[in-house]
Design a protein around this motif. Sequence first.
Motif, short mmCIF file in Angstrom:
data_model
loop_
_atom_site.label_atom_id
_atom_site.label_comp_id
_atom_site.label_asym_id
_atom_site.label_seq_id
_atom_site.Cartn_x
_atom_site.Cartn_y
_atom_site.Cartn_z
N LYS A 150 -27.18 15.39 16.40
CA LYS A 150 -27.54 16.78 16.38
C LYS A 150 -27.92 17.41 17.70
O LYS A 150 -27.53 18.59 17.96
CB LYS A 150 -28.39 17.13 15.32
CG LYS A 150 -27.78 17.23 13.74
CD LYS A 150 -28.84 17.66 12.94
CE LYS A 150 -28.42 17.80 11.49
NZ LYS A 150 -29.28 18.22 10.61
N SER A 151 -28.62 16.57 18.45
CA SER A 151 -28.97 17.13 19.70
C SER A 151 -28.22 17.07 20.61
O SER A 151 -28.18 17.87 21.73
CB SER A 151 -30.31 16.13 20.14
OG SER A 151 -29.63 14.97 20.69
N GLN A 152 -26.97 16.23 20.47
CA GLN A 152 -25.99 16.54 21.35
C GLN A 152 -24.65 17.38 20.96
O GLN A 152 -23.83 17.39 21.80
CB GLN A 152 -25.14 15.09 21.47
CG GLN A 152 -26.11 13.85 21.87
CD GLN A 152 -26.40 14.21 23.46
OE1 GLN A 152 -25.66 14.38 24.36
NE2 GLN A 152 -27.84 13.85 23.73
N GLY A 153 -25.10 18.10 19.94
CA GLY A 153 -24.24 18.83 19.45
C GLY A 153 -22.81 18.49 18.83
O GLY A 153 -21.75 19.05 19.08
N LEU A 154 -22.87 17.40 18.28
CA LEU A 154 -21.85 16.68 17.67
C LEU A 154 -21.87 16.54 16.28
O LEU A 154 -21.39 15.56 15.54
CB LEU A 154 -21.76 14.96 18.21
CG LEU A 154 -21.82 14.83 19.88
CD1 LEU A 154 -21.84 13.60 19.95
CD2 LEU A 154 -20.61 15.66 20.45
N GLY A 155 -22.47 17.53 15.61
CA GLY A 155 -22.64 17.59 14.28
C GLY A 155 -21.48 17.40 13.19
O GLY A 155 -21.65 17.49 12.18
#
Length: 160
Positions: A150-155
């Motif tokens: 989530k922190s890497q925007g890969l959700g």
Amino acid sequence: MAKKVKARPDAQHGNRLESIRDAHNAQKMGRTTRMEDYLEVIYELINQKGYATTVDISSYLNVSSPSVTKMLQRLNESGHVNYEKYRGISLTESGTAVAKNIHDRHGVLAEFLRIIGVDEDTANRDAEGIEHHLHPETLKKLEEFIRLVKSQGLGGLNAG
């Protein structure tokens, strides 16, 4: 005549057997998966409706009312619910803790499965099957993985 091959234990198979034994022994010593299912359903019903009935539990778990009554008596004896026939069902502090833990495990598993592209219904069905067998360390690592993704925007890894 076929030559008899002596089986030699390798680390992978030995560890697998130990895992099976440990899971089996853990069930013998405490709650069963079935008991956890009941606690989880009671918890969800109370959160949704404010109360749980034997009829509701019977319907959601697809078991007979006498089976529900029998399990509620066991859960009452083990200190997980307060149950008096015809009076209602409530979770004790320990019952609530167990049910909330299962609820949280389910949420983490379902979220992980959705992240890797599994649809919502399948993710929930699969999480239901896995949640009772998850080691706390595995759950912790899944939670860390979800936070990282989530922190890497890969959700959503749907390659579709």
